[in-house]
Design a protein around this motif. Sequence first.
Motif, PDB file in Angstrom:
ATOM      1  N   LYS A  11      10.425  -2.376  -9.293  1.00  0.00           N
ATOM      2  CA  LYS A  11      11.203  -2.173 -10.529  1.00  0.00           C
ATOM      3  C   LYS A  11      12.563  -2.889 -10.430  1.00  0.00           C
ATOM      4  O   LYS A  11      12.654  -3.912  -9.765  1.00  0.00           O
ATOM      5  CB  LYS A  11      11.362  -0.678 -10.816  1.00  0.00           C
ATOM      6  N   HIS A  96       3.521  -2.084 -18.153  1.00  0.00           N
ATOM      7  CA  HIS A  96       3.990  -0.870 -17.465  1.00  0.00           C
ATOM      8  C   HIS A  96       4.571   0.088 -18.512  1.00  0.00           C
ATOM      9  O   HIS A  96       5.174  -0.355 -19.496  1.00  0.00           O
ATOM     10  CB  HIS A  96       5.053  -1.240 -16.422  1.00  0.00           C
ATOM     11  N   GLU A 168      -1.964   4.763 -14.927  1.00  0.00           N
ATOM     12  CA  GLU A 168      -0.706   5.400 -14.554  1.00  0.00           C
ATOM     13  C   GLU A 168      -0.328   6.450 -15.599  1.00  0.00           C
ATOM     14  O   GLU A 168       0.322   6.113 -16.604  1.00  0.00           O
ATOM     15  CB  GLU A 168       0.407   4.356 -14.473  1.00  0.00           C
ATOM     16  N   GLY A 174       7.275   8.517 -11.242  1.00  0.00           N
ATOM     17  CA  GLY A 174       8.635   8.820 -10.799  1.00  0.00           C
ATOM     18  C   GLY A 174       9.005  10.294 -10.912  1.00  0.00           C
ATOM     19  O   GLY A 174      10.176  10.651 -10.785  1.00  0.00           O
ATOM     20  N   GLY A 213       1.388   6.667  -9.907  1.00  0.00           N
ATOM     21  CA  GLY A 213       2.108   7.858 -10.366  1.00  0.00           C
ATOM     22  C   GLY A 213       2.361   8.800  -9.212  1.00  0.00           C
ATOM     23  O   GLY A 213       1.475   9.558  -8.815  1.00  0.00           O
ATOM     24  N   SER A 214       3.581   8.680  -8.634  1.00  0.00           N
ATOM     25  CA  SER A 214       3.990   9.537  -7.510  1.00  0.00           C
ATOM     26  C   SER A 214       2.990   9.522  -6.360  1.00  0.00           C
ATOM     27  O   SER A 214       2.742  10.547  -5.719  1.00  0.00           O
ATOM     28  CB  SER A 214       4.242  10.972  -7.998  1.00  0.00           C
ATOM     29  N   GLY A 235       5.360   2.901  -6.959  1.00  0.00           N
ATOM     30  CA  GLY A 235       6.748   2.668  -7.357  1.00  0.00           C
ATOM     31  C   GLY A 235       7.686   3.052  -6.232  1.00  0.00           C
ATOM     32  O   GLY A 235       7.848   2.324  -5.254  1.00  0.00           O
ATOM     33  N   GLY A 236       8.305   4.228  -6.351  1.00  0.00           N
ATOM     34  CA  GLY A 236       9.332   4.671  -5.409  1.00  0.00           C
ATOM     35  C   GLY A 236       8.980   4.479  -3.939  1.00  0.00           C
ATOM     36  O   GLY A 236       9.783   3.951  -3.158  1.00  0.00           O
TER      37      GLY A 236
HETATM   38  C1  PEP Z   1       5.148   2.918 -11.139  1.00  0.00           C
HETATM   39  O1  PEP Z   1       6.248   2.795 -11.672  1.00  0.00           O
HETATM   40  O2  PEP Z   1       4.268   2.085 -11.350  1.00  0.00           O
HETATM   41  C2  PEP Z   1       4.935   4.085 -10.297  1.00  0.00           C
HETATM   42  C3  PEP Z   1       3.696   4.405 -10.013  1.00  0.00           C
HETATM   43  O3  PEP Z   1       6.046   4.767  -9.885  1.00  0.00           O
HETATM   44  P1  PEP Z   1       6.102   5.981  -8.836  1.00  0.00           P
HETATM   45  O4  PEP Z   1       5.167   5.648  -7.704  1.00  0.00           O
HETATM   46  O5  PEP Z   1       7.533   6.027  -8.395  1.00  0.00           O
HETATM   47  O6  PEP Z   1       5.682   7.204  -9.567  1.00  0.00           O
END
Ligand code: PEP
Length: 251
Positions: A11, A96, A168, A174, A213-214, A235-236
């Motif tokens: 990101k 996204h 997602e 997040g 997703g997390s 993501g994170g």
């Molecule tokens: C993303 O933004 O594609 C994502 C999956 O974020 P996170 O893993 O932080 O939930």
Amino acid sequence: MRKRIVAGNWKMNTTLAEGMELTKSVIEKSITVPKTIELVLIPPFTSINEITKLTKGTAVKVGAQNCAEWVKGAYTGEVSATMISSIGATYVVIGHSERREFFNEDNKMLYRKIKQALENRLIPIYCCGEKLNERESNKYFEVVEKQVSESLFELTKEQMMQVVIAYEPVWAIGTGKNATSQQAQDMHAFIRTTIAKKFGKEVADSISILYGGSCKPSNAEEIFARPDVDGGLIGGASLVADDFIAIACSF
Ligand code: PEP
């Protein structure tokens, strides 16, 4: 066998120096990742050029987080698929949920972006997924079916086979609250059936569908164990090399 992919979406994080450090660390630790897993780093545009140089000669691939829907011209601030491809990236994230929400990207626009990506030999990672209220009102299959059909159904079979889909759920991005492995499996199987109805079983069976997703080291193994989950869009956790690698080792 379908390609298994673990892709890290950084990101709007990392300066060039931070991105280079993170990349070096991922490359170093990637020796523990099974060769059958494709690792993809998706940094901000400003770092892609240097990061593709760092990953040259390794198995680590690089992608962009977005591309323009147009070929070239007077679109200040936009970056074309041709430009991304010209600096050695091989993937691009399309649609996204943050781009859908903050930049009003809709399914038809995303179809045009996917076409640009494919015409420039980039692999699009097409994101879809429902919002919390859509999950709670049991509209999630309907919402995802619309996203998939409006953005992908005008592609040819050959083009469709090049696309990677990332499911997602927006409520999981997040938030620290991931979908259960059963919720992920049910949606991935639904997406595959939707693709099969339009393009045939052979195409549907060949495309990779990632969960996002997390996703973290503590839940990746259970999610990745499901038959229709072919990897993750992270993501994170992708900003920490050890976590990203641990997730990739969860297959
Ligand atoms: C993303 O933004 O594609 C994502 C999956 O974020 P996170 O893993 O932080 O939930």
